[in-house]
Design a protein around this motif. Structure first.
Motif, PDB file in Angstrom:
ATOM      1  N   HIS A 258      -0.707 -28.932  16.826  1.00  0.00           N
ATOM      2  CA  HIS A 258      -2.021 -28.944  17.481  1.00  0.00           C
ATOM      3  C   HIS A 258      -3.019 -28.053  16.736  1.00  0.00           C
ATOM      4  CE1 HIS A 258      -1.021 -31.332  21.033  1.00  0.00           C
ATOM      5  NE2 HIS A 258       0.156 -30.730  20.991  1.00  0.00           N
ATOM      6  N   LYS A 259      -2.567 -26.894  16.294  1.00  0.00           N
ATOM      7  CA  LYS A 259      -3.451 -25.983  15.558  1.00  0.00           C
ATOM      8  C   LYS A 259      -3.871 -26.602  14.227  1.00  0.00           C
ATOM      9  CE  LYS A 259      -4.591 -22.640  16.807  1.00  0.00           C
ATOM     10  NZ  LYS A 259      -5.828 -22.321  17.570  1.00  0.00           N
ATOM     11  N   MET A 260      -2.928 -27.254  13.542  1.00  0.00           N
ATOM     12  CA  MET A 260      -3.251 -27.925  12.285  1.00  0.00           C
ATOM     13  C   MET A 260      -4.299 -29.011  12.511  1.00  0.00           C
ATOM     14  SD  MET A 260       0.577 -28.245  10.649  1.00  0.00           S
ATOM     15  CE  MET A 260       0.117 -29.568   9.566  1.00  0.00           C
ATOM     16  N   ARG A 261      -4.137 -29.776  13.575  1.00  0.00           N
ATOM     17  CA  ARG A 261      -5.085 -30.843  13.885  1.00  0.00           C
ATOM     18  C   ARG A 261      -6.454 -30.260  14.241  1.00  0.00           C
ATOM     19  NH1 ARG A 261      -3.592 -33.719  18.863  1.00  0.00           N
ATOM     20  NH2 ARG A 261      -1.583 -33.713  17.839  1.00  0.00           N
ATOM     21  N   ASP A 262      -6.463 -29.210  15.063  1.00  0.00           N
ATOM     22  CA  ASP A 262      -7.730 -28.585  15.470  1.00  0.00           C
ATOM     23  C   ASP A 262      -8.496 -28.024  14.278  1.00  0.00           C
ATOM     24  OD1 ASP A 262      -7.090 -29.174  18.085  1.00  0.00           O
ATOM     25  OD2 ASP A 262      -6.489 -27.126  18.603  1.00  0.00           O
ATOM     26  N   LEU A 263      -7.772 -27.441  13.330  1.00  0.00           N
ATOM     27  CA  LEU A 263      -8.411 -26.809  12.181  1.00  0.00           C
ATOM     28  C   LEU A 263      -8.609 -27.758  11.000  1.00  0.00           C
ATOM     29  CD1 LEU A 263      -6.487 -23.412  12.244  1.00  0.00           C
ATOM     30  CD2 LEU A 263      -8.837 -23.840  12.989  1.00  0.00           C
ATOM     31  N   GLY A 264      -8.022 -28.939  11.066  1.00  0.00           N
ATOM     32  CA  GLY A 264      -8.141 -29.894   9.968  1.00  0.00           C
ATOM     33  C   GLY A 264      -7.364 -29.483   8.737  1.00  0.00           C
ATOM     34  N   ILE A 265      -6.222 -28.868   8.946  1.00  0.00           N
ATOM     35  CA  ILE A 265      -5.377 -28.403   7.840  1.00  0.00           C
ATOM     36  C   ILE A 265      -4.158 -29.315   7.755  1.00  0.00           C
ATOM     37  CG2 ILE A 265      -3.961 -26.495   6.983  1.00  0.00           C
ATOM     38  CD1 ILE A 265      -5.784 -24.594   8.518  1.00  0.00           C
ATOM     39  N   ASN A 266      -3.804 -29.730   6.541  1.00  0.00           N
ATOM     40  CA  ASN A 266      -2.631 -30.584   6.396  1.00  0.00           C
ATOM     41  C   ASN A 266      -1.428 -29.770   5.899  1.00  0.00           C
ATOM     42  OD1 ASN A 266      -2.838 -30.365   3.567  1.00  0.00           O
ATOM     43  ND2 ASN A 266      -4.163 -32.161   3.452  1.00  0.00           N
ATOM     44  N   ARG A 267      -0.281 -30.415   5.862  1.00  0.00           N
ATOM     45  CA  ARG A 267       0.964 -29.726   5.478  1.00  0.00           C
ATOM     46  C   ARG A 267       0.929 -29.192   4.055  1.00  0.00           C
ATOM     47  NH1 ARG A 267       5.976 -33.193   7.987  1.00  0.00           N
ATOM     48  NH2 ARG A 267       5.316 -32.990  10.165  1.00  0.00           N
ATOM     49  N   ARG A 268       0.281 -29.935   3.156  1.00  0.00           N
ATOM     50  CA  ARG A 268       0.228 -29.495   1.764  1.00  0.00           C
ATOM     51  C   ARG A 268      -0.509 -28.168   1.638  1.00  0.00           C
ATOM     52  NH1 ARG A 268      -2.974 -29.069  -2.169  1.00  0.00           N
ATOM     53  NH2 ARG A 268      -4.727 -30.196  -1.290  1.00  0.00           N
ATOM     54  N   VAL A 269      -1.598 -28.013   2.348  1.00  0.00           N
ATOM     55  CA  VAL A 269      -2.356 -26.764   2.306  1.00  0.00           C
ATOM     56  C   VAL A 269      -1.500 -25.625   2.846  1.00  0.00           C
ATOM     57  CG1 VAL A 269      -4.347 -25.541   3.274  1.00  0.00           C
ATOM     58  CG2 VAL A 269      -4.606 -27.874   2.441  1.00  0.00           C
ATOM     59  N   ILE A 270      -0.806 -25.875   3.941  1.00  0.00           N
ATOM     60  CA  ILE A 270       0.037 -24.824   4.533  1.00  0.00           C
ATOM     61  C   ILE A 270       1.175 -24.449   3.600  1.00  0.00           C
ATOM     62  CG2 ILE A 270       1.697 -24.368   6.383  1.00  0.00           C
ATOM     63  CD1 ILE A 270      -0.206 -25.756   8.273  1.00  0.00           C
ATOM     64  N   SER A 271       1.832 -25.429   3.019  1.00  0.00           N
ATOM     65  CA  SER A 271       2.996 -25.112   2.188  1.00  0.00           C
ATOM     66  C   SER A 271       2.623 -24.586   0.801  1.00  0.00           C
ATOM     67  CB  SER A 271       3.909 -26.329   2.055  1.00  0.00           C
ATOM     68  OG  SER A 271       3.228 -27.371   1.398  1.00  0.00           O
ATOM     69  N   ASP A 272       1.495 -25.040   0.245  1.00  0.00           N
ATOM     70  CA  ASP A 272       1.148 -24.659  -1.125  1.00  0.00           C
ATOM     71  C   ASP A 272       0.161 -23.499  -1.233  1.00  0.00           C
ATOM     72  OD1 ASP A 272       2.766 -26.722  -1.931  1.00  0.00           O
ATOM     73  OD2 ASP A 272       1.120 -28.082  -2.421  1.00  0.00           O
ATOM     74  N   LYS A 273      -0.746 -23.349  -0.268  1.00  0.00           N
ATOM     75  CA  LYS A 273      -1.836 -22.394  -0.436  1.00  0.00           C
ATOM     76  C   LYS A 273      -1.871 -21.256   0.570  1.00  0.00           C
ATOM     77  CE  LYS A 273      -4.728 -25.807  -2.645  1.00  0.00           C
ATOM     78  NZ  LYS A 273      -6.022 -26.462  -2.701  1.00  0.00           N
ATOM     79  N   LEU A 274      -1.384 -21.462   1.777  1.00  0.00           N
ATOM     80  CA  LEU A 274      -1.485 -20.445   2.817  1.00  0.00           C
ATOM     81  C   LEU A 274      -0.419 -19.374   2.629  1.00  0.00           C
ATOM     82  CD1 LEU A 274      -2.861 -19.548   5.481  1.00  0.00           C
ATOM     83  CD2 LEU A 274      -1.089 -20.839   6.666  1.00  0.00           C
ATOM     84  N   LEU A 275      -0.824 -18.122   2.759  1.00  0.00           N
ATOM     85  CA  LEU A 275       0.103 -17.003   2.725  1.00  0.00           C
ATOM     86  C   LEU A 275       0.028 -16.258   4.051  1.00  0.00           C
ATOM     87  CD1 LEU A 275      -0.572 -15.535  -0.822  1.00  0.00           C
ATOM     88  CD2 LEU A 275       1.276 -17.053  -0.133  1.00  0.00           C
ATOM     89  N   CYS A 276       1.169 -15.948   4.606  1.00  0.00           N
ATOM     90  CA  CYS A 276       1.256 -15.156   5.837  1.00  0.00           C
ATOM     91  C   CYS A 276       1.967 -13.856   5.481  1.00  0.00           C
ATOM     92  CB  CYS A 276       2.035 -15.900   6.912  1.00  0.00           C
ATOM     93  SG  CYS A 276       1.297 -17.460   7.413  1.00  0.00           S
ATOM     94  N   ASN A 277       1.299 -12.732   5.708  1.00  0.00           N
ATOM     95  CA  ASN A 277       1.846 -11.416   5.340  1.00  0.00           C
ATOM     96  C   ASN A 277       2.252 -11.367   3.871  1.00  0.00           C
ATOM     97  OD1 ASN A 277       1.416 -10.452   7.865  1.00  0.00           O
ATOM     98  ND2 ASN A 277       3.527 -10.594   8.529  1.00  0.00           N
ATOM     99  N   ASN A 278       1.404 -11.926   3.021  1.00  0.00           N
ATOM    100  CA  ASN A 278       1.613 -11.953   1.565  1.00  0.00           C
ATOM    101  C   ASN A 278       2.876 -12.696   1.152  1.00  0.00           C
ATOM    102  OD1 ASN A 278      -0.757 -10.514   1.059  1.00  0.00           O
ATOM    103  ND2 ASN A 278       0.298  -8.565   1.363  1.00  0.00           N
ATOM    104  N   MET A 279       3.304 -13.653   1.956  1.00  0.00           N
ATOM    105  CA  MET A 279       4.464 -14.489   1.639  1.00  0.00           C
ATOM    106  C   MET A 279       4.069 -15.945   1.828  1.00  0.00           C
ATOM    107  SD  MET A 279       7.520 -12.635   3.731  1.00  0.00           S
ATOM    108  CE  MET A 279       6.620 -11.786   5.014  1.00  0.00           C
ATOM    109  N   SER A 280       4.768 -16.822   1.122  1.00  0.00           N
ATOM    110  CA  SER A 280       4.554 -18.245   1.376  1.00  0.00           C
ATOM    111  C   SER A 280       4.979 -18.529   2.811  1.00  0.00           C
ATOM    112  CB  SER A 280       5.381 -19.094   0.409  1.00  0.00           C
ATOM    113  OG  SER A 280       6.761 -18.958   0.696  1.00  0.00           O
ATOM    114  N   THR A 281       4.460 -19.589   3.380  1.00  0.00           N
ATOM    115  CA  THR A 281       4.794 -19.890   4.770  1.00  0.00           C
ATOM    116  C   THR A 281       6.278 -20.198   4.936  1.00  0.00           C
ATOM    117  OG1 THR A 281       4.094 -22.172   4.416  1.00  0.00           O
ATOM    118  CG2 THR A 281       2.489 -20.671   5.411  1.00  0.00           C
TER     119      THR A 281
END
Length: 89
Positions: free
Chosen positions: A52-75
């Motif tokens: 739901h959060k991905m849909r609300d923000l318009g973020i796809n799986r590729r962005v989350i897996s390739d570009k997003l960092l949580c606490n300086n780590m890959s997701t």
């Protein structure tokens, strides 16, 4: 300009702050950016919350897996270290 870019990137990358409890790690959002919201959805370990959060923000799986960092780590690493097995998938 480079310092401003670095600061902005650091705010997005360091999107949550960890506070340790005796039972488990608890995460507190540092700000209300889309990256922080997504990292908090991953930390909820609830697949539907993340979808739901991905849909609300318009973020796809590729962005989350390739570009997003949580606490300086890959997701993927973030989810595996803290045992978020439902959202890691």
């Amino acid at each position: 300009m480079n310092t401003l870019t670095t600061l902005g990137t650091a705010l997005i990358i360091g999107s949550s702050v960890i506070t340790f409890d005796t039972s488990a790690a608890q995460f507190v959002a540092a700000d209300d950016s889309p990256g922080t919201q997504t990292c908090m959805a991953i930390a909820s370990n609830n697949r539907l919350d993340l979808v739901h959060k991905m849909r609300d923000l318009g973020i796809n799986r590729r962005v989350i897996s390739d570009k997003l960092l949580c606490n300086n780590m890959s997701t993927a690493k973030f989810a595996s270290i803290y045992g978020f097995n439902k959202t890691a998938k």
